[in-house]
Design an enzyme around this catalytic site. Structure first.
Site, PDB file in Angstrom:
ATOM      1  N   GLU A  71      25.090  25.007  12.446  1.00  0.00           N
ATOM      2  CA  GLU A  71      24.749  24.063  13.519  1.00  0.00           C
ATOM      3  C   GLU A  71      23.850  22.920  13.048  1.00  0.00           C
ATOM      4  O   GLU A  71      22.703  22.785  13.500  1.00  0.00           O
ATOM      5  CB  GLU A  71      24.102  24.801  14.689  1.00  0.00           C
ATOM      6  CG  GLU A  71      25.033  25.775  15.370  1.00  0.00           C
ATOM      7  CD  GLU A  71      24.475  26.335  16.676  1.00  0.00           C
ATOM      8  OE1 GLU A  71      23.322  26.056  17.026  1.00  0.00           O
ATOM      9  OE2 GLU A  71      25.224  27.070  17.363  1.00  0.00           O
TER      10      GLU A  71
ATOM     11  N   GLU B 277      29.931  32.256  16.450  1.00  0.00           N
ATOM     12  CA  GLU B 277      28.909  32.717  17.400  1.00  0.00           C
ATOM     13  C   GLU B 277      29.428  32.546  18.814  1.00  0.00           C
ATOM     14  O   GLU B 277      29.985  31.500  19.148  1.00  0.00           O
ATOM     15  CB  GLU B 277      27.608  31.897  17.333  1.00  0.00           C
ATOM     16  CG  GLU B 277      26.736  32.174  16.165  1.00  0.00           C
ATOM     17  CD  GLU B 277      25.443  31.351  16.192  1.00  0.00           C
ATOM     18  OE1 GLU B 277      24.990  30.943  17.280  1.00  0.00           O
ATOM     19  OE2 GLU B 277      24.911  31.100  15.106  1.00  0.00           O
TER      20      GLU B 277
HETATM   21  C1  FCB Z   1      22.680  29.128  18.315  1.00  0.00           C
HETATM   22  C2  FCB Z   1      21.972  29.483  17.021  1.00  0.00           C
HETATM   23  C3  FCB Z   1      21.579  30.928  16.930  1.00  0.00           C
HETATM   24  C4  FCB Z   1      21.092  31.477  18.256  1.00  0.00           C
HETATM   25  C5  FCB Z   1      22.067  31.170  19.362  1.00  0.00           C
HETATM   26  C6  FCB Z   1      21.683  31.726  20.694  1.00  0.00           C
HETATM   27  O1  FCB Z   1      22.484  27.783  18.608  1.00  0.00           O
HETATM   28  O2  FCB Z   1      22.798  29.181  15.922  1.00  0.00           O
HETATM   29  O3  FCB Z   1      20.616  31.058  15.914  1.00  0.00           O
HETATM   30  O4  FCB Z   1      19.828  30.992  18.520  1.00  0.00           O
HETATM   31  O5  FCB Z   1      22.237  29.781  19.462  1.00  0.00           O
END
Ligand code: FCB
Length: 443
Positions: A155, A348
């Protein structure tokens, strides 16, 4: 119980990151998150990752919780400063993951820059990109015999926006639009790391970018333009250079778009990681209107876009809108935008609910998390039906952990972690995920 079904070979996983779980901060030099959290007022309740969930000492138990669910992959990240002083920890960790029959998918960089590099300018300094490539080379030569799959950066958009443009994450620079070079240097770091990893024999290389649909609050051309710029700065600025070799608009291109760098940045990838949480709605700022509290962070006045609440009946306990269809939408949008889109991995996806500890029967009934995950897996299946190649899905997160500026209140884990004793307890969602994986037809 009926579980969503995925094609044979689809990879289920769980994800974490170093600063959020490891602790054992005294065994290494400081990262920007050590410095940032030590500053009063930066994190809810003044919490920090000095102990985190003590994964450094409890990694064997944690790997057991991950592997026992039957996942194929485990995504974790390296702490850069620990690699400098105590790299043997990652030998132990990788060996434990492999012995448990799980594929390690490490991320080189998940936001915890060594403080000495920040002191030299951090991501505003082009040299940091070359330091990251050296670090990638060190890691692949140490672990390349056992690790096949690598993620370069996590990210870059959130790191740029929250950490360099705003002040909500480390290093908290607050540079506004002057933070654009921090984006470019991370992208360059990614490209140089791809080279270093491939030179070191890496089998498969990708990146993890956050993506989400951005819609204008109305058809008013001013709102449409504001949403377009916001989408450029949060989504396309980080994927167009990788997948098209250019920046999404002239302002950004003129500011940071060196063609020689773009060639390095756009080297082909084996997979493209997508982190998805919630969509965003944007309007052109209306004078005198209060926009605070809409997003996790507030966009300062004076910027040409303002977030308005997404229409959604349901929210997580973190206040994030629950919109599973946004995941299908962003996946088909990526496929339409990039004819050369590599196979996608959802690196994620998950939700924070403030689960209480185990009741007298030992269970943690987190049915809202189960509903969230199920709906988002259905959204992945819908994207596959629409022709998007998605090869896997990783839940954020394996265990409750340190959620950056929100501290420990936000619980994303499939495994509950008690704040006092650090005891681990599998939530009902962990059992549900295990059963879902077991229920897949493998041929
Ligand atoms: C993302 C991050 C991760 C975590 C999630 C909830 O933005 O990559 O580390 O904090 O959100």
């Amino acid at each position: 119980m009926l579980y969503p079904q995925f094609p044979p070979g689809f990879r289920f996983g769980m994800a974490t990151s170093a600063y959020q779980i490891e602790g054992a901060a005294d065994g290494k030099s400081s990262s920007i998150w050590d410095t940032f959290t030590a500053r009063p007022g930066t994190v809810r309740h003044g919490e920090d990752g000095r102990v985190a969930i003590d994964h450094y000492h409890r990694y064997a138990e944690d790997v057991e919780h991950i592997a026992a669910a039957g996942v194929h992959d485990y995504r974790f990240s390296f702490s850069w400063t620990r690699v400098q002083s105590d790299p043997a920890f990652y030998d132990r960790l990788v060996d434990a993951i492999l012995e448990a029959g799980v594929r390690p998918v490490p991320t080189l960089y998940h936001w915890d820059l060594p403080q000495d590099l920040e002191d030299a300018g951090g991501w505003m300094n082009r040299d940091t990109a070359y330091r990251l490539a050296d670090y990638a080379g060190t890691l692949v030569s140490r672990l390349g015999d056992r690790v096949r799959d690598w993620i370069t950066m996590n990210e870059m958009s959130v790191h740029t926006l929250y950490g360099y443009a705003l002040t909500d994450h480390a290093p908290g620079r607050g540079l506004g639009l002057a933070a654009l070079p921090a984006a470019h240097h991370q992208l360059l770091a990614h490209g140089l790391a791809v080279q270093a990893l491939r030179a070191g024999g890496a089998g498969s290389v990708g990146v993890a970018n956050q993506h989400f649909p951005v819609s204008p609050a109305s058809d008013d051309p001013a709102d449409v333009a504001a949403a377009g710029l916001f989408a450029d700065l949060t989504n396309w600025m980080f994927s167009d250079p990788l997948l098209r070799g250019e920046y999404p608009n002239e302002m950004i291109q003129a500011e940071i778009g060196d063609p020689r760098d773009l060639e390095v940045i756009s080297a082909p990838l084996d997979f493209y990681g997508v982190n998805y949480y919630e969509p965003t709605m944007i309007e052109a700022p209306r004078a005198g209107k209060d926009y605070s509290g809409v997003l996790e962070v507030d966009i300062p006045e004076g910027l040409p876009f303002s977030p308005v609440p997404v229409k959604s009946d349901e929210r997580t306990d973190f206040g994030w809108a629950i919109v599973p269809s946004g995941l299908t939408e962003i996946l088909t949008t990526l496929r339409d935008r990039y004819p050369n889109l590599p196979p996608v991995l959802i690196t994620e996806n998950g939700a924070s609910f403030h689960d209480a500890g185990p009741g007298p029967d030992g269970r943690i009934r987190d049915h809202q998390r189960i509903a969230f995950l199920e709906a988002h897996l259905q959204a992945v299946a819908a994207a596959q039906e629409a022709g998007v190649r998605v090869d896997g899905y990783y839940v954020w997160s394996a265990l409750d952990n340190f959620e950056w500026a929100a501290g420990f209140d936000e619980r994303f884990g499939l495994v509950h972690v008690d704040r006092e004793t650090l005891a681990r307890t599998r939530k009902d969602s962990w059992y549900w995920y295990r059963d879902l994986i077991a229920a897949q037809r493998r041929s």
